[in-house]
Design an enzyme around this catalytic site. Sequence first.
Site, PDB file in Angstrom:
ATOM      1  CB  CYS A  79     -52.843  99.517 -15.895  1.00  0.00           C
ATOM      2  SG  CYS A  79     -52.429  98.110 -14.887  1.00  0.00           S
ATOM      3  CG  HIS A 187     -47.707  99.523 -15.856  1.00  0.00           C
ATOM      4  ND1 HIS A 187     -48.411 100.940 -15.396  1.00  0.00           N
ATOM      5  CD2 HIS A 187     -48.412  99.188 -15.006  1.00  0.00           C
ATOM      6  CE1 HIS A 187     -49.535 100.821 -14.719  1.00  0.00           C
ATOM      7  NE2 HIS A 187     -49.533  99.362 -14.170  1.00  0.00           N
ATOM      8  CD  GLU A 189     -46.545 103.608 -16.580  1.00  0.00           C
ATOM      9  OE1 GLU A 189     -47.065 103.183 -15.713  1.00  0.00           O
ATOM     10  OE2 GLU A 189     -46.848 103.363 -18.227  1.00  0.00           O
TER      11      GLU A 189
END
Length: 217
Positions: A79, A187, A189
């Site tokens: 990001c 993202h 994650e």
Amino acid sequence: MLAILDYKAGNQTSVRRALEHLGVPCAITADPAMLESAAGVIFPGVGAAGQAMSALAEAGLDKALHHVARRGQPLLGICLGCQILLESSEENAAKTLGIVPGVCRRFEDHMRQEDGSAAPVPHMGWNSLEAVAPCVLLDGIDPASEYYFVHSYYVEPDPSLVLATTTYGRTFCSLYGRDGLWAAQFHPEKSGRPGLRLLGNFYEYCRQSRQEARHAQ
């Protein structure tokens, strides 16, 4: 061990939790010595480019990231990290790290989706990738998988580095890099199984690279 760079820019904890879920040894750190000893470095972040650059410079981490890149250590930007690896950003008219050739631009106002509906800024939600070139990070992931995005700016790296694109109002680069230095606008994650697989692929690349380096000594 993977080092997660700590420069007070947001989502380090969510990255650590994702890696811990995978059983990957990791640590959040701002210590250049820990960065140097790590098998690989993850450079996450959310927020504004100018503020992030100030925080990196104050901690000496801008220089540390340049050292990581020069050593050829595996590096993954996420990001904001993806954006400020480039040379400049339209956000705050910031001069950024310049590790990778390219610039970061703001999405245009009043964008439209392909079906004619509004595409508000920021781009927030789930979207897919269109692979442009092979990338080990995407190994074993269904090409139809979607990933989580939250951003108002998009990256324009050197075209030879583009690995995948995404369409939202316009088609933009969502994954770039080569030779162990990669950056994702989305993202991983926060992207469920596909994102976890991507992070696992990054760790496996780091682990194998470390083993090969030891055998070469």
